[in-house]
Design a protein around this motif. Structure first.
Motif, PDB file in Angstrom:
ATOM      1  N   ILE A 131     -79.392   1.332  58.002  1.00  0.00           N
ATOM      2  CA  ILE A 131     -79.820   2.237  56.497  1.00  0.00           C
ATOM      3  C   ILE A 131     -80.016   1.727  54.862  1.00  0.00           C
ATOM      4  O   ILE A 131     -80.795   2.403  54.532  1.00  0.00           O
ATOM      5  N   SER A 132     -79.012   0.934  54.683  1.00  0.00           N
ATOM      6  CA  SER A 132     -79.561   0.412  53.296  1.00  0.00           C
ATOM      7  C   SER A 132     -81.208  -0.085  53.145  1.00  0.00           C
ATOM      8  O   SER A 132     -81.413  -0.164  52.196  1.00  0.00           O
ATOM      9  N   GLU A 133     -81.137  -1.108  54.156  1.00  0.00           N
ATOM     10  CA  GLU A 133     -82.599  -1.825  53.868  1.00  0.00           C
ATOM     11  C   GLU A 133     -83.576  -0.758  54.129  1.00  0.00           C
ATOM     12  O   GLU A 133     -84.408  -1.311  54.639  1.00  0.00           O
ATOM     13  N   GLY A 134     -83.150   0.763  54.251  1.00  0.00           N
ATOM     14  CA  GLY A 134     -84.849   1.674  54.693  1.00  0.00           C
ATOM     15  C   GLY A 134     -84.925   2.344  55.859  1.00  0.00           C
ATOM     16  O   GLY A 134     -85.836   3.137  55.650  1.00  0.00           O
ATOM     17  N   ASP A 135     -84.215   1.607  56.797  1.00  0.00           N
ATOM     18  CA  ASP A 135     -84.589   2.765  58.267  1.00  0.00           C
ATOM     19  C   ASP A 135     -83.503   3.862  57.891  1.00  0.00           C
ATOM     20  O   ASP A 135     -82.268   4.003  58.791  1.00  0.00           O
ATOM     21  N   LEU A 136     -83.976   4.977  57.319  1.00  0.00           N
ATOM     22  CA  LEU A 136     -82.883   6.107  56.897  1.00  0.00           C
ATOM     23  C   LEU A 136     -83.136   6.931  58.624  1.00  0.00           C
ATOM     24  O   LEU A 136     -82.232   8.377  58.296  1.00  0.00           O
ATOM     25  N   ALA A 146     -73.783  12.264  55.925  1.00  0.00           N
ATOM     26  CA  ALA A 146     -74.422  12.000  54.918  1.00  0.00           C
ATOM     27  C   ALA A 146     -75.683  11.091  54.930  1.00  0.00           C
ATOM     28  O   ALA A 146     -76.478  11.610  54.358  1.00  0.00           O
ATOM     29  N   PHE A 147     -76.019  10.809  55.757  1.00  0.00           N
ATOM     30  CA  PHE A 147     -77.677  10.027  56.346  1.00  0.00           C
ATOM     31  C   PHE A 147     -78.168  11.088  56.438  1.00  0.00           C
ATOM     32  O   PHE A 147     -79.642  10.679  55.465  1.00  0.00           O
ATOM     33  N   ASP A 148     -77.666  12.658  56.572  1.00  0.00           N
ATOM     34  CA  ASP A 148     -79.157  13.213  57.226  1.00  0.00           C
ATOM     35  C   ASP A 148     -78.671  13.629  55.406  1.00  0.00           C
ATOM     36  O   ASP A 148     -80.435  14.128  55.159  1.00  0.00           O
TER      37      ASP A 148
END
Length: 236
Positions: free
Chosen positions: A189-194, A217-219
């Motif tokens: 996710i930190s690399e951009g794959d949300l 939190a990711f949502d």
């Protein structure tokens, strides 16, 4: 836990040995001053050995403290018997007289005879009255037993520790797999794959609860990112 159990076992075994050897000395003493032993004047009988399963030390002293007769036990491995103090020099309890150069000795106990317990023996052609006696048992067998116990405890402790380390390592690796997945998903996710989310197998566990909270939190992060992109598009 292993060390505590080993120490407790050793202390219990030693306490049992001390109690048993005291009882055996008392039995041999009573056999000597019994009516049969007194009438025959024998210092040692097969009955005494059958009770103790070892070779006892026996010394008889006259009423004035003179040594009348002494029987030295045969120690294992040709050990030199220690010098046993006289009955008058020993206390009322048991005393361990160490064998020179060895880790074991002879556990002895003196006993002053009551007038009704005294008996006569023949010493150097002279009949004398026995007023006190000393009976002892070698601790060689107990020393060998304790050495065997310590060796067995060390071997068992090493085996238990090896299996415990292996078991704990396997359990930790299996138990930490969900955390590894959490870390891997967070990196993606930190690399951009949300769109990535942490798989939740059981939300009731601690790791499951953390995964649910992180997914929420990711949502929100993804939704915020989408609103930001929409705002930038509209502004453009």
């Amino acid at each position: 836990g292993v060390v505590t159990a080993d120490v407790a076992t050793f202390v219990a075994a030693k306490s049992l040995y001390e109690r048993r050897i005291t009882e055996s000395i008392e039995v041999v003493t009573n056999r000597i001053i019994s009516a049969e032993g007194a009438s025959s004047g024998e210092l040692y009988t097969s009955n005494s050995q059958s009770v103790t399963l070892t070779d006892p030390y026996i010394a008889l002293y006259s009423t004035d403290g003179q040594l009348l007769s002494e029987r030295i036990p045969i120690l294992p491995d040709k050990q030199i018997p220690p010098t046993i103090p006289a009955a008058s020099e020993l206390g009322t309890g048991t005393t361990t007289v160490e064998t020179p150069g060895e880790s074991n000795g002879i556990v002895v106990r003196a006993r002053e005879l009551e007038p009704e317990e005294q008996f006569t023996v023949e010493s150097d052609g002279v009949t004398a009255t026995v007023g006190s006696l000393v009976v002892g048992l070698t601790s060689a067998r107990a020393t060998e037993t304790f050495r065997s116990i310590v060796s067995a405890q060390i071997i068992a402790g090493i085996v238990i520790l090896v299996f415990a380390i292996l078991g704990v390592t396997i359990l930790l690796r299996v138990g930490l797999k969900p955390l590894v997945r959490v870390a891997r998903t967070a990196e993606e996710i930190s690399e951009g794959d949300l769109s990535r989310r942490i798989p939740v197998t059981d939300a009731k566990t601690e790791i499951g609860a953390v995964s649910v909270a992180l997914n929420d939190a990711f949502d929100k992060v993804e939704q915020s990112e989408e609103r930001m992109r929409g705002f930038v598009a509209d502004a453009s």
